[in-house]
Design an enzyme around this catalytic site. Structure first.
Site, PDB file in Angstrom:
ATOM      1  CD  GLU A 162      -1.139   0.355   3.716  1.00 46.59           C
ATOM      2  OE1 GLU A 162      -2.193   0.999   3.539  1.00 46.59           O
ATOM      3  OE2 GLU A 162      -0.814  -0.157   4.807  1.00 46.59           O
ATOM      4  CD1 TRP A 163       0.833   6.912  -1.320  1.00 48.13           C
ATOM      5  CD2 TRP A 163       2.582   6.095  -2.423  1.00 48.13           C
ATOM      6  NE1 TRP A 163       1.703   7.954  -1.519  1.00 48.13           N
ATOM      7  CE2 TRP A 163       2.789   7.476  -2.204  1.00 48.13           C
ATOM      8  CE3 TRP A 163       3.548   5.369  -3.108  1.00 48.13           C
ATOM      9  CZ2 TRP A 163       3.909   8.150  -2.646  1.00 48.13           C
ATOM     10  CZ3 TRP A 163       4.676   6.034  -3.553  1.00 48.13           C
ATOM     11  CH2 TRP A 163       4.864   7.401  -3.324  1.00 48.13           C
ATOM     12  CG  LEU A 164       1.421   3.486   4.306  1.00 42.12           C
ATOM     13  CD1 LEU A 164       2.221   2.895   5.456  1.00 42.12           C
ATOM     14  CD2 LEU A 164      -0.044   3.615   4.695  1.00 42.12           C
ATOM     15  CG  ASP A 180      18.520  -1.730   8.039  1.00 42.07           C
ATOM     16  OD1 ASP A 180      19.390  -1.100   8.684  1.00 42.07           O
ATOM     17  OD2 ASP A 180      18.481  -1.730   6.789  1.00 42.07           O
TER      18      ASP A 180
END
Length: 303
Positions: free
Chosen positions: A91-93, A204
């Site tokens: 999904e694009w956030l 990370d």
């Protein structure tokens, strides 16, 4: 390339797609794709490297499954042989500039993640290899839990694994020797203080791998997950700068840290940071070798 990506996406979600190349990663191609699956963030690699994207999807799903931190939702991870592409579709956030609530919320979210039940039956490791940037990160489960299990994992799956890569690369003889000596002398760093406990880590987590939504909700991405000592996560957050304002107070309060916890963290932090510095030597070279050698020398000085 754009047309191949469109066709690969259409094979999963038929219909029109709009594609924008982002160049947001040094290790794979990144795209914004808008189409039948909604607004998506897409990573692509050649099919022989599909395991890299599969491991990232696995890590994101593990973090999401904890219920403690927000990560991009994985929509699909697949290889399209006709288009010669491996894809990770998320999904694009819409990330925003963090504000005052961001640091405390990040601290509380990370403390909750580190306190959540972790897989592995009290051991350290993970069920698959993943990558720290472009570097393979082995995660073989420790034979046991507790201090002995952690030292076994830290020594073999972290320090010596990267040291073997440095030795194979050549030109790092002094650093390789110093890291071997550090690995042989880990025990005094863990005398006294709390015993390292297994927790699910992002793995990370530096400031470039976390962001904020409009309401200051923290978002984590680009993981290299494992079940490890939470101190490794915190040490990396302190390696290239400092966490955002309010983070430390919120984390320590939520985690119930005592003065012994803080003292142990300060004593062990350099060896955890050494691991990430060794990775930077492998990936970037330059002054990271001198920095890693200085940290190793600090760890080898008599206490």
């Amino acid at each position: 390339m754009t047309q191949r990506l469109v066709q690969a996406l259409q094979a999963q979600w038929p219909g029109p797609w709009r594609i924008q190349e982002l160049g947001a990663s040094g290790f794979c191609s990144t795209w914004r794709a808008d189409g039948p699956a909604g607004a998506c963030f897409v990573k692509t690699l050649p099919p022989p490297h599909a395991a890299t994207l599969e491991a990232e999807a696995d890590g994101l799903q593990a973090l999401a499954g904890s219920g403690c931190v927000r990560v991009p939702r994985v929509l699909a991870s697949f290889t399209d042989a006709p288009q010669d592409l491996a894809l990770l579709v998320m999904e694009w956030l819409p990330l925003q500039r963090p504000r005052a609530d961001y640091g405390p919320r990040l601290g509380r979210a990370l403390a909750a993640l580190h306190a959540a039940p972790a897989p592995g039956g009290g051991r350290f490791g993970w069920h698959r290899e993943n990558r720290l940037g472009p570097t393979p990160q082995p995660n073989g489960w420790s034979r046991e839990g507790g201090l002995a299990g952690w030292l076994d994992f830290l020594r073999g799956q972290r320090l010596l694994a990267l040291n073997a890569r440095l030795q194979a690369a050549g030109g790092h003889e002094e650093l390789v020797l110093a890291v071997q000596q550090v690995a042989d002398r880990l025990d005094p760093l863990f005398d006294g203080g709390p015993v390292p406990r297994p927790a699910l880590l992002h793995g990370d987590l530096w400031l470039g791998n976390c962001g904020a939504l409009a309401d200051d909700e923290p978002v984590l991405y680009d993981p290299a997950v494992s079940v490890s000592d939470p101190g490794m996560e915190l040490a990396l957050l302190q390696l290239f700068g400092q966490p955002p304002a309010g983070f430390w107070h919120a984390y320590q309060e939520a985690a119930g840290w005592t003065p012994d916890d803080l003292q142990a963290h300060e004593r062990r932090r350099p060896v955890y940071q050494l691991y990430h510095l060794l990775n930077h030597v492998l990936v970037f070279g330059g002054g990271y070798g001198r920095q890693a050698l200085a940290v190793a020398g600090q760890l080898l000085r008599p206490r």
